[in-house]
Design a protein around this motif. Structure first.
Motif, PDB file in Angstrom:
ATOM      1  N   VAL A   1       0.845  -1.195   0.000  1.00 32.25           N
ATOM      2  CA  VAL A   1       0.000   0.000   0.000  1.00 32.25           C
ATOM      3  C   VAL A   1       0.877   1.242   0.000  1.00 32.25           C
ATOM      4  O   VAL A   1       1.995   1.248   0.531  1.00 32.25           O
ATOM      5  CB  VAL A   1      -0.940   0.034   1.224  1.00 32.25           C
ATOM      6  N   GLU A   2       0.349   2.286  -0.646  1.00 34.78           N
ATOM      7  CA  GLU A   2       0.999   3.597  -0.636  1.00 34.78           C
ATOM      8  C   GLU A   2       0.374   4.409   0.499  1.00 34.78           C
ATOM      9  O   GLU A   2      -0.847   4.520   0.603  1.00 34.78           O
ATOM     10  CB  GLU A   2       0.791   4.307  -1.968  1.00 34.78           C
ATOM     11  N   ILE A   3       1.228   5.004   1.336  1.00 38.27           N
ATOM     12  CA  ILE A   3       0.750   5.681   2.539  1.00 38.27           C
ATOM     13  C   ILE A   3       1.348   7.081   2.630  1.00 38.27           C
ATOM     14  O   ILE A   3       2.540   7.283   2.365  1.00 38.27           O
ATOM     15  CB  ILE A   3       1.108   4.862   3.798  1.00 38.27           C
ATOM     16  N   ALA A   4       0.502   8.037   2.997  1.00 41.04           N
ATOM     17  CA  ALA A   4       0.954   9.386   3.345  1.00 41.04           C
ATOM     18  C   ALA A   4       0.986   9.476   4.863  1.00 41.04           C
ATOM     19  O   ALA A   4      -0.028   9.261   5.517  1.00 41.04           O
ATOM     20  CB  ALA A   4       0.010  10.439   2.773  1.00 41.04           C
ATOM     21  N   VAL A   5       2.168   9.740   5.409  1.00 43.94           N
ATOM     22  CA  VAL A   5       2.283   9.864   6.864  1.00 43.94           C
ATOM     23  C   VAL A   5       1.954  11.296   7.264  1.00 43.94           C
ATOM     24  O   VAL A   5       2.230  12.249   6.530  1.00 43.94           O
ATOM     25  CB  VAL A   5       3.693   9.481   7.357  1.00 43.94           C
ATOM     26  N   CYS A   6       1.325  11.439   8.423  1.00 42.64           N
ATOM     27  CA  CYS A   6       0.881  12.760   8.878  1.00 42.64           C
ATOM     28  C   CYS A   6       2.027  13.493   9.563  1.00 42.64           C
ATOM     29  O   CYS A   6       1.990  13.764  10.774  1.00 42.64           O
ATOM     30  CB  CYS A   6      -0.324  12.616   9.801  1.00 42.64           C
ATOM     31  N   LEU A   7       3.059  13.785   8.780  1.00 42.09           N
ATOM     32  CA  LEU A   7       4.235  14.492   9.254  1.00 42.09           C
ATOM     33  C   LEU A   7       4.666  15.484   8.175  1.00 42.09           C
ATOM     34  O   LEU A   7       4.338  15.307   6.997  1.00 42.09           O
ATOM     35  CB  LEU A   7       5.390  13.516   9.525  1.00 42.09           C
ATOM     36  N   PRO A   8       5.407  16.528   8.544  1.00 38.14           N
ATOM     37  CA  PRO A   8       5.875  17.492   7.533  1.00 38.14           C
ATOM     38  C   PRO A   8       7.059  16.967   6.736  1.00 38.14           C
ATOM     39  O   PRO A   8       8.163  17.514   6.778  1.00 38.14           O
ATOM     40  CB  PRO A   8       6.253  18.712   8.388  1.00 38.14           C
ATOM     41  N   VAL A   9       6.852  15.852   6.021  1.00 41.51           N
ATOM     42  CA  VAL A   9       7.887  15.274   5.167  1.00 41.51           C
ATOM     43  C   VAL A   9       7.314  15.113   3.768  1.00 41.51           C
ATOM     44  O   VAL A   9       6.129  14.835   3.598  1.00 41.51           O
ATOM     45  CB  VAL A   9       8.374  13.911   5.702  1.00 41.51           C
ATOM     46  N   GLU A  10       8.151  15.309   2.777  1.00 41.48           N
ATOM     47  CA  GLU A  10       7.709  15.207   1.393  1.00 41.48           C
ATOM     48  C   GLU A  10       7.572  13.748   0.986  1.00 41.48           C
ATOM     49  O   GLU A  10       8.254  12.859   1.501  1.00 41.48           O
ATOM     50  CB  GLU A  10       8.711  15.915   0.470  1.00 41.48           C
ATOM     51  N   GLY A  11       6.695  13.496   0.020  1.00 40.61           N
ATOM     52  CA  GLY A  11       6.575  12.184  -0.578  1.00 40.61           C
ATOM     53  C   GLY A  11       5.620  11.262   0.164  1.00 40.61           C
ATOM     54  O   GLY A  11       5.121  11.563   1.240  1.00 40.61           O
TER      55      GLY A  11
ATOM     56  N   PRO B   1       3.494  19.209   2.367  1.00 39.14           N
ATOM     57  CA  PRO B   1       3.467  17.750   2.207  1.00 39.14           C
ATOM     58  C   PRO B   1       2.032  17.226   2.190  1.00 39.14           C
ATOM     59  O   PRO B   1       1.148  17.750   2.880  1.00 39.14           O
ATOM     60  CB  PRO B   1       4.226  17.242   3.436  1.00 39.14           C
ATOM     61  N   LEU B   2       1.807  16.184   1.417  1.00 43.87           N
ATOM     62  CA  LEU B   2       0.470  15.598   1.303  1.00 43.87           C
ATOM     63  C   LEU B   2      -0.047  15.123   2.658  1.00 43.87           C
ATOM     64  O   LEU B   2      -1.225  15.316   2.986  1.00 43.87           O
ATOM     65  CB  LEU B   2       0.497  14.431   0.304  1.00 43.87           C
ATOM     66  N   GLY B   3       0.824  14.496   3.456  1.00 45.89           N
ATOM     67  CA  GLY B   3       0.398  14.010   4.760  1.00 45.89           C
ATOM     68  C   GLY B   3      -0.081  15.133   5.670  1.00 45.89           C
ATOM     69  O   GLY B   3      -1.029  14.970   6.438  1.00 45.89           O
ATOM     70  N   GLU B   4       0.567  16.302   5.581  1.00 45.65           N
ATOM     71  CA  GLU B   4       0.145  17.441   6.385  1.00 45.65           C
ATOM     72  C   GLU B   4      -1.215  17.957   5.931  1.00 45.65           C
ATOM     73  O   GLU B   4      -2.037  18.383   6.732  1.00 45.65           O
ATOM     74  CB  GLU B   4       1.178  18.564   6.290  1.00 45.65           C
ATOM     75  N   ALA B   5      -1.449  17.931   4.614  1.00 48.27           N
ATOM     76  CA  ALA B   5      -2.756  18.361   4.103  1.00 48.27           C
ATOM     77  C   ALA B   5      -3.859  17.444   4.627  1.00 48.27           C
ATOM     78  O   ALA B   5      -4.921  17.907   5.049  1.00 48.27           O
ATOM     79  CB  ALA B   5      -2.739  18.365   2.576  1.00 48.27           C
ATOM     80  N   ILE B   6      -3.617  16.139   4.607  1.00 51.66           N
ATOM     81  CA  ILE B   6      -4.619  15.193   5.107  1.00 51.66           C
ATOM     82  C   ILE B   6      -4.778  15.336   6.609  1.00 51.66           C
ATOM     83  O   ILE B   6      -5.891  15.283   7.137  1.00 51.66           O
ATOM     84  CB  ILE B   6      -4.226  13.754   4.725  1.00 51.66           C
ATOM     85  N   ARG B   7      -3.678  15.570   7.310  1.00 50.72           N
ATOM     86  CA  ARG B   7      -3.745  15.727   8.760  1.00 50.72           C
ATOM     87  C   ARG B   7      -4.629  16.915   9.139  1.00 50.72           C
ATOM     88  O   ARG B   7      -5.343  16.878  10.147  1.00 50.72           O
ATOM     89  CB  ARG B   7      -2.341  15.920   9.322  1.00 50.72           C
ATOM     90  N   THR B   8      -4.591  17.980   8.353  1.00 46.99           N
ATOM     91  CA  THR B   8      -5.409  19.159   8.633  1.00 46.99           C
ATOM     92  C   THR B   8      -6.886  18.811   8.665  1.00 46.99           C
ATOM     93  O   THR B   8      -7.663  19.409   9.416  1.00 46.99           O
ATOM     94  CB  THR B   8      -5.153  20.245   7.567  1.00 46.99           C
ATOM     95  N   ALA B   9      -7.284  17.844   7.856  1.00 48.53           N
ATOM     96  CA  ALA B   9      -8.690  17.469   7.784  1.00 48.53           C
ATOM     97  C   ALA B   9      -9.138  16.641   8.968  1.00 48.53           C
ATOM     98  O   ALA B   9     -10.331  16.595   9.275  1.00 48.53           O
ATOM     99  CB  ALA B   9      -8.954  16.684   6.499  1.00 48.53           C
ATOM    100  N   LEU B  10      -8.206  15.973   9.634  1.00 45.23           N
ATOM    101  CA  LEU B  10      -8.583  15.055  10.699  1.00 45.23           C
ATOM    102  C   LEU B  10      -9.214  15.798  11.861  1.00 45.23           C
ATOM    103  O   LEU B  10      -8.800  16.897  12.217  1.00 45.23           O
ATOM    104  CB  LEU B  10      -7.362  14.274  11.191  1.00 45.23           C
ATOM    105  N   THR B  11     -10.213  15.178  12.458  1.00 41.76           N
ATOM    106  CA  THR B  11     -10.915  15.793  13.568  1.00 41.76           C
ATOM    107  C   THR B  11     -10.047  15.810  14.819  1.00 41.76           C
ATOM    108  O   THR B  11      -9.149  14.989  14.977  1.00 41.76           O
ATOM    109  CB  THR B  11     -12.203  15.018  13.875  1.00 41.76           C
ATOM    110  N   GLY B  12     -10.314  16.780  15.690  1.00 40.37           N
ATOM    111  CA  GLY B  12      -9.569  16.877  16.933  1.00 40.37           C
ATOM    112  C   GLY B  12      -9.710  15.616  17.765  1.00 40.37           C
ATOM    113  O   GLY B  12     -10.762  15.005  17.824  1.00 40.37           O
ATOM    114  N   GLY B  13      -8.624  15.235  18.428  1.00 36.29           N
ATOM    115  CA  GLY B  13      -8.661  14.066  19.297  1.00 36.29           C
ATOM    116  C   GLY B  13      -8.447  12.750  18.595  1.00 36.29           C
ATOM    117  O   GLY B  13      -8.450  11.702  19.247  1.00 36.29           O
ATOM    118  N   THR B  14      -8.248  12.771  17.258  1.00 37.96           N
ATOM    119  CA  THR B  14      -8.058  11.509  16.547  1.00 37.96           C
ATOM    120  C   THR B  14      -6.588  11.219  16.262  1.00 37.96           C
ATOM    121  O   THR B  14      -6.268  10.174  15.721  1.00 37.96           O
ATOM    122  CB  THR B  14      -8.808  11.533  15.193  1.00 37.96           C
ATOM    123  N   GLN B  15      -5.712  12.160  16.610  1.00 39.30           N
ATOM    124  CA  GLN B  15      -4.313  11.972  16.281  1.00 39.30           C
ATOM    125  C   GLN B  15      -3.667  10.927  17.193  1.00 39.30           C
ATOM    126  O   GLN B  15      -3.941  10.860  18.388  1.00 39.30           O
ATOM    127  CB  GLN B  15      -3.550  13.296  16.427  1.00 39.30           C
TER     128      GLN B  15
END
Length: 830
Positions: free
Chosen positions: A28-38, A114-128
């Motif tokens: 699987v291809e995964i975007a990690v919720c961190l400020p890293v590219e790729g 980074p893509l992961g940071e964009a997706i992280r922005t959408a996540l609801t509070g308390g789910t991290q």
């Protein structure tokens, strides 16, 4: 820790399997919720194959940490290298539909994050889910410290650890001031046996709430003469709803434990656990409302939008309606049609304070289909609302800017109400504009988008003139009610009275007295909270400053404190000047607290409510304050910009603006536009009922064209004049901007980094570089700030220069101790 790759290949990155053992399984291809590219490749272990897929949130190993990742897709094997396994799923369902991933990819490209940071922005509070790294000294490390066989940084680390014991790595970094360099140091010390590092994973705070319920088993209900009438009544209630929680049965049917136990024993119902949603208080209760009678302009607007919905595909409208013209009813009619078509609806508002009335209007028409998303909810409420939306149990979403990421699978209508408002722009982390993203998402989803406002932004008006959006005008108020009359008061000509702070002019005082005497309501607007702007020493002339920010402390009277409205620093009001020890300290200027005090003195019997950030910190406080005015329990509402837009109170006949020049004097090219908008918006709160309204605007600059245009409600005249200024200087909508903001605790390093960045921008044709220069607010929360502004008539030239700079900067310019924030299409240059 291995270096994260910049492309979707884990052959040399954190997705590698350090053990090197080959495994069978899906990749699987995964975007990690961190400020890293790729993005990164991982392998699904056999127990997760067929269980998780695109959209699922999972825990993955990343270097020495375990972090949150989002599965984007299945993929072929990487070119080389062995993969690490996905550890486990974090939810019982995918919280983000895979159809949104192209949207996040667009956001990542446009805002250069980074893509992961964009997706992280959408996540609801308390789910991290976060990993916590702690470090502690080993016996060997303490022995080396005592033998004095260490020096430099290793000694400093072990001295702290000897005192603290086991401590989080980030806490240790703060105490010894090594910052990002500490991670590599303690890793080396662990390899030398001096310290031990441990990683633990903190689970998400927000989880589904499960409650015990009874499910009806037999259908129809068998005749059972052994049941009492009361037991039969409870059983019928369960039958009608099929499944009911114990909590509901006890509260609604007053069913005791013995009754429920008997029904279970007889096999008529079965116990099971169900998910119970924690609903926001703003959703408590609603009154069914019939559709309003439309005016002719409203009918034309509704017809245009419904025609676009029938045609299908993307269409964009700017709904430009004067205040009180019935824009909300247009939204409701369009929403009804979208829902009839089996599609969903998203309604965005810029501020939480606007949601109670709007939610009430929509719930009155659509009931339980409405979900609410904004930061004022608890983490649990927001999480549950998100799940309702994702499951399709709520098909109409109302929320602030982050609701643009709501997990709607098939939106047919997207509305951005008060589209001009700068609150749609996120000012931290991912600096997106929800209004702009509404257009992007609408285009991707084939939805109709409505941007609504009485004072459209310059950019949106420009888009209508360029043919990118259709402009619909609602030129009159509903029921042919007139717009309020607007009077300007030149405060330069107000007589000066001893001891009078000159906050309330003579005309304002007289009109307020008449308004209250007639049993009408009034609103007073001052876009500054607190009691006084600052506290001044009359002997040395020093105004008390915030120690962390380049701003004066605001004087608050209840309680008696000095506060910084930027960093939150707070101190008691001093008795002596800290500079010269003088006791002659005087509060100057005024805020909403002072207005309330002055009005209370002038009109002792008036019932006064106040609405600003200080009075709206508690849950439900926005709604409670507005309810006072709506129910007639308050005669007068004093407030900041929270009261200026979106509210509809028929009893308000007078609006007073106490200082119209506050926003006009800010060092921002949008100052005139924002002043015009806020004055027009707050004026529109008057006369929305059967009685005519009037507005009094106090100003020290009545000749300014934006104030004149606000008085005359002349947006086209204001637009033409303002656009001429923008075109001459190349500012939006005539050009495009990217802001680079450098910040840090060392002012010299911050300045050097900003100047070094400018030197790297030389040679980019078509791009003008302004600065670097200290930001207007040059110090904030203890950090010095410098701005570098890029400007170009061509967006792609601008983006090319910024991308190249971000690529070169870490290699060419020393950034140690300096943070760099990149803001595409900035709304705030302060």
């Amino acid at each position: 820790m291995s270096t994260p790759p910049s492309s979707c290949c884990a052959s040399n990155g954190c997705g590698k399997n350090p053990k090197g053992d080959a495994r069978e399984g899906e990749i699987v291809e995964i975007a990690v919720c961190l400020p890293v590219e790729g993005t990164f490749h991982y392998r699904l272990p056999s127990n997760l194959e067929g269980v998780v897929g695109p959209g699922w949130r999972v825990l993955v190993p990343f270097g020495k940490r375990e972090v949150t990742g989002r599965i984007l897709d299945f993929c072929d094997a990487p070119r080389s290298g062995e993969l690490r396994d996905v550890l486990r799923p974090l939810d019982d369902m995918p919280l983000i539909p895979p159809t949104l991933f192209p949207f996040f990819a667009w956001i990542s490209r446009y805002y250069m994050c980074p893509l992961g940071e964009a997706i992280r922005t959408a996540l609801t509070g308390g789910t991290q889910v976060a990993s916590r790294r702690t470090v502690r000294p080993t016996d060997e490390g303490l022995a080396r410290l005592k033998s004095r066989n260490l020096g430099g940084r290793r000694k400093r680390v072990l001295i702290e650890l000897e005192h603290l014991g086991e401590v989080p790595l980030n806490t240790l970094a703060r105490r010894i001031g090594l910052g990002s360099g500490l991670s590599g140091l303690v890793s080396a010390m662990e390899h030398e046996g001096l310290v031990q590092i441990e990683t633990s994973v903190r689970s998400p705070k927000a989880k589904p709430r499960r409650v015990k319920a009874l499910r009806f088993v037999h259908w129809p209900v068998p005749e059972n003469p052994a049941l009492t009438p009361r037991q039969t009544q409870v059983l019928s209630y369960i039958r009608d709803k099929y499944i009911v929680s114990f909590k509901e049965l006890k509260s609604e049917e007053r069913a005791g434990a013995s009754i429920l136990r008997r029904l279970v024993q007889d096999g008529l119902v079965e116990e099971e656990w169900i998910e119970e949603y924690r609903r926001p208080h703003v959703c408590d209760g609603f009154d069914k409302a019939p559709p309003a009678v439309l005016t002719q302009p409203q009918e034309a607007a509704v017809e245009a939008v419904l025609s676009a919905l029938e045609r299908g595909g993307f269409a964009a409208f700017l709904l430009h309606g004067v205040t009180g013209s019935g824009k909300t009813e247009v939204y409701i009619r369009a929403a009804a049609r979208s829902l009839e078509q089996g599609r969903q609806v998203l309604v965005l508002v810029p501020e939480i304070s606007l949601t109670p009335q709007l939610v009430g209007r929509f719930r009155g028409r659509f009931g339980e289909q409405v979900a609410v998303l904004h930061s004022g909810l608890t983490q649990a409420e927001r999480y549950d609302e998100w799940r309702r939306i994702k499951k399709g149990e709520a098909s109409l979403v109302i929320g602030a800017r982050s609701a643009i990421f709501a997990p709607l699978v098939k939106p047919g209508l997207i509305v951005a109400d008060e589209e001009h408002d700068s609150s749609f722009k996120q000012e931290e982390r991912l600096r997106y504009n929800a209004r702009d993203l509404a257009l992007v998402r609408g285009q991707m989803e084939g939805a109709v988008v409505i941007l609504g406002s009485a004072t459209p932004s310059m950019e949106s008006l420009a888009n209508t003139y360029r043919g990118k959006m259709n402009r619909i005008v609602l030129p009159e108020r509903i029921a042919h009610r007139p717009l309020p009359t607007v009077t300007l008061v030149d405060m330069r000509e107000e007589p000066i009275r001893p001891g009078d702070p000159r906050m309330i002019s003579g005309l304002m005082r007289e009109t307020l007295e008449l308004t209250l005497a007639e049993g009408n309501q009034a609103m007073l607007f001052l876009n500054r909270r607190g009691f006084a702007h600052f506290l001044l020493c009359l002997d040395c002339g020093q105004a008390l400053q915030c120690p962390n920010c380049s701003i004066t402390l605001t004087h608050h009277q209840a309680p008696a404190t000095l506060r910084c409205h930027y960093c939150g620093h707070i101190i008691p009001v001093p008795q002596f000047c800290p500079n010269c020890a003088s006791i002659r300290l005087r509060p100057l200027g005024g805020g909403t607290q002072r207005v309330v005090e002055e009005i209370s003195h002038l009109f002792p019997g008036a019932r006064i409510a106040r609405m600003d950030r200080d009075t709206t910190r508690g849950r439900g406080s926005h709604g409670r304050i507005l309810q006072q005015l709506a129910t007639g329990k308050a005669d007068l509402l004093v407030g900041t910009q929270m009261i200026a837009k979106g509210h509809d109170f028929p009893g308000v006949t007078l609006v007073g603006v106490l200082l119209a020049d506050l926003s006009l004097n800010l060092p921002d090219f949008r100052a005139a536009e924002r002043t015009f908008q806020i004055l027009t918006q707050v004026s529109g709160r008057a006369g929305r009922g059967d009685r005519p309204g009037q507005v009094i605007i106090q100003t020290y600059n009545p000749e300014h064209y934006c104030i004149q245009a606000a008085r005359d409600n002349d947006i086209d005249g204001f637009y033409r004049r303002e656009l001429a200024h923008r075109e001459a200087l190349g500012y939006p909508p005539a050009g495009h901007l990217i802001l680079l903001r450098f910040s840090g605790i060392d002012p010299k390093r911050v300045e050097e980094a900003a100047r070094g960045a400018k030197s790297r921008l030389a040679g980019h044709k078509g791009v003008q570089v302004l600065g670097p220069a200290p930001a207007p607010l040059s110090r904030l929360k203890g950090k010095y700030r410098w701005n570098l502004l890029l400007k170009s008539p061509q967006r792609e030239l601008l983006r090319k220069a910024a991308r190249q700079l971000m690529k070169d900067l870490p290699r060419r310019v020393p950034l140690s101790g300096v943070q760099l924030a990149l803001d595409v299409d900035p709304q705030n240059l302060m």
